[in-house]
Design a protein around this motif. Structure first.
Motif, mmCIF file in Angstrom:
data_model
loop_
_atom_site.group_PDB
_atom_site.id
_atom_site.type_symbol
_atom_site.label_atom_id
_atom_site.label_comp_id
_atom_site.label_asym_id
_atom_site.label_seq_id
_atom_site.Cartn_x
_atom_site.Cartn_y
_atom_site.Cartn_z
ATOM 1 N N VAL A 51 52.898 33.158 38.100
ATOM 2 C CA VAL A 51 53.720 33.296 39.040
ATOM 3 C C VAL A 51 53.969 34.705 39.416
ATOM 4 C CG1 VAL A 51 54.790 30.948 39.101
ATOM 5 C CG2 VAL A 51 55.894 32.843 37.863
ATOM 6 N N GLU A 52 53.948 35.461 38.450
ATOM 7 C CA GLU A 52 54.201 36.981 38.262
ATOM 8 C C GLU A 52 52.981 37.810 38.898
ATOM 9 O OE1 GLU A 52 57.174 38.452 38.277
ATOM 10 O OE2 GLU A 52 58.240 36.408 37.642
ATOM 11 N N ARG A 53 53.296 38.806 39.761
ATOM 12 C CA ARG A 53 52.325 39.602 39.973
ATOM 13 C C ARG A 53 51.191 40.221 39.103
ATOM 14 N NH1 ARG A 53 51.910 43.490 44.801
ATOM 15 N NH2 ARG A 53 50.643 45.017 44.240
ATOM 16 N N ALA A 54 51.993 40.559 37.991
ATOM 17 C CA ALA A 54 51.502 41.201 36.679
ATOM 18 C C ALA A 54 50.292 40.303 36.194
ATOM 19 C CB ALA A 54 52.430 41.478 35.778
ATOM 20 N N VAL A 55 50.210 39.037 36.377
ATOM 21 C CA VAL A 55 49.339 38.216 36.242
ATOM 22 C C VAL A 55 48.404 37.796 37.120
ATOM 23 C CG1 VAL A 55 48.843 35.759 35.120
ATOM 24 C CG2 VAL A 55 50.725 37.030 34.261
ATOM 25 N N ILE A 56 48.972 37.424 38.399
ATOM 26 C CA ILE A 56 48.178 37.147 39.581
ATOM 27 C C ILE A 56 47.242 38.208 39.990
ATOM 28 C CG2 ILE A 56 48.412 36.471 41.829
ATOM 29 C CD1 ILE A 56 50.885 35.055 41.428
ATOM 30 N N ARG A 57 47.838 39.519 40.016
ATOM 31 C CA ARG A 57 46.780 40.645 40.401
ATOM 32 C C ARG A 57 45.578 40.759 39.610
ATOM 33 N NH1 ARG A 57 47.455 43.790 45.116
ATOM 34 N NH2 ARG A 57 46.472 45.230 43.929
ATOM 35 N N PRO A 58 45.486 40.617 38.324
ATOM 36 C CA PRO A 58 44.504 40.966 37.459
ATOM 37 C C PRO A 58 43.544 39.669 37.616
ATOM 38 C CG PRO A 58 46.317 41.423 36.219
ATOM 39 C CD PRO A 58 46.614 40.965 37.291
ATOM 40 N N LEU A 59 44.056 38.477 37.846
ATOM 41 C CA LEU A 59 43.435 37.357 37.873
ATOM 42 C C LEU A 59 42.511 37.408 39.254
ATOM 43 C CD1 LEU A 59 45.660 34.258 36.702
ATOM 44 C CD2 LEU A 59 43.550 35.453 35.531
ATOM 45 N N ALA A 60 43.296 37.689 40.326
ATOM 46 C CA ALA A 60 42.635 37.738 41.659
ATOM 47 C C ALA A 60 41.319 39.015 41.476
ATOM 48 C CB ALA A 60 43.518 38.177 42.752
ATOM 49 N N ALA A 61 41.842 40.258 41.329
ATOM 50 C CA ALA A 61 40.906 41.389 41.038
ATOM 51 C C ALA A 61 39.379 41.051 40.585
ATOM 52 C CB ALA A 61 41.679 42.426 40.677
ATOM 53 N N THR A 62 39.655 40.311 39.493
ATOM 54 C CA THR A 62 38.667 40.169 38.750
ATOM 55 C C THR A 62 37.828 38.689 39.069
ATOM 56 O OG1 THR A 62 39.723 38.608 37.051
ATOM 57 C CG2 THR A 62 39.361 40.894 36.477
ATOM 58 N N GLY A 63 38.358 38.129 40.114
ATOM 59 C CA GLY A 63 37.945 36.833 40.394
ATOM 60 C C GLY A 63 38.068 35.449 39.517
ATOM 61 N N LEU A 64 38.847 35.652 38.541
ATOM 62 C CA LEU A 64 39.079 34.637 37.483
ATOM 63 C C LEU A 64 40.043 33.814 38.223
ATOM 64 C CD1 LEU A 64 39.033 36.687 34.207
ATOM 65 C CD2 LEU A 64 37.265 35.236 35.074
ATOM 66 N N GLY A 65 40.923 34.242 39.147
ATOM 67 C CA GLY A 65 41.893 33.156 39.681
ATOM 68 C C GLY A 65 41.121 32.016 40.559
ATOM 69 N N GLU A 66 39.686 32.269 40.673
ATOM 70 C CA GLU A 66 39.004 31.093 41.159
ATOM 71 C C GLU A 66 38.194 30.443 40.223
ATOM 72 O OE1 GLU A 66 38.848 30.567 44.840
ATOM 73 O OE2 GLU A 66 40.382 32.372 44.538
ATOM 74 N N VAL A 67 37.925 30.887 39.007
ATOM 75 C CA VAL A 67 37.504 30.229 37.976
ATOM 76 C C VAL A 67 38.598 29.168 37.104
ATOM 77 C CG1 VAL A 67 36.107 30.665 35.796
ATOM 78 C CG2 VAL A 67 35.832 32.275 37.558
ATOM 79 N N PHE A 68 39.643 29.668 36.805
ATOM 80 C CA PHE A 68 40.580 29.011 36.217
ATOM 81 C C PHE A 68 41.398 28.049 37.095
ATOM 82 C CE2 PHE A 68 40.972 33.063 33.633
ATOM 83 C CZ PHE A 68 39.941 32.933 32.850
ATOM 84 N N SER A 69 42.033 26.897 36.651
ATOM 85 C CA SER A 69 42.791 25.939 37.134
ATOM 86 C C SER A 69 44.255 26.915 37.071
ATOM 87 C CB SER A 69 42.907 24.823 36.571
ATOM 88 O OG SER A 69 43.879 23.797 37.124
ATOM 89 N N VAL A 70 44.618 27.396 38.031
ATOM 90 C CA VAL A 70 45.865 28.151 38.313
ATOM 91 C C VAL A 70 46.770 27.531 39.067
ATOM 92 C CG1 VAL A 70 47.000 30.205 38.843
ATOM 93 C CG2 VAL A 70 44.763 30.086 38.099
#
Length: 144
Positions: free
Chosen positions: A105-124
């Motif tokens: 939920v925090e930007r500190a986690v969401i941003r790196p996930l989005a920047a690396t494309g991992l937000g699309e890989v993991f079930s977030v």
């Protein structure tokens, strides 16, 4: 302008291990709301000092066969070492045939996930309740 080598850990001054503000300890709590489902809540900074501890705990719980919900709601920094733990946990869960969910939920986690494309890989998910609902809905093993 002063540039500090990121591979050097301060031994004195603000933020050093000597002044007690920087430790290699991940704040963590563990809950088991449903049989076979473990919720691990972590907080603080997930970096090269704290990632090994997180890795050992997460992989150990996946080895136990539990579906794992990793609640990163209280994480204030997620570095590349932390991202590597998430990737390894996702792959480990797939090999074990279990589910791995991430709460971010925090930007500190969401941003790196989005920047690396991992937000699309993991079930977030946006909350632990949402992640648990996905587990109950039979989301089964996931890429993350």
């Amino acid at each position: 302008m002063t540039v500090q080598d990121p591979n050097v850990v301060a031994t004195s001054g603000a933020g050093s291990a000597a002044d007690g503000t920087r430790t290699a300890r991940v704040v963590r709590s563990v809950d088991q709301p449903v049989d076979g489902v473990a919720v691990v809540a972590v907080g603080g900074e997930i970096d090269m000092l704290t990632a090994p501890e997180l890795r050992a705990d997460v992989l150990g719980r996946l080895d136990d066969g539990d579906t794992l919900v990793l609640d990163m709601s209280a994480v204030s920094f997620l570095g590349s070492a932390g991202l590597a733990v998430l990737v390894e946990a996702s792959q480990h869960a797939q090999r074990r045939g279990t589910a791995f969910r991430v709460v971010a939920v925090e930007r500190a986690v969401i941003r790196p996930l989005a920047a690396t494309g991992l937000g699309e890989v993991f079930s977030v998910h946006g909350s632990v309740a949402e992640a648990l609902a996905a587990v109950r809905a039979g989301g089964g093993p996931s890429a993350g």
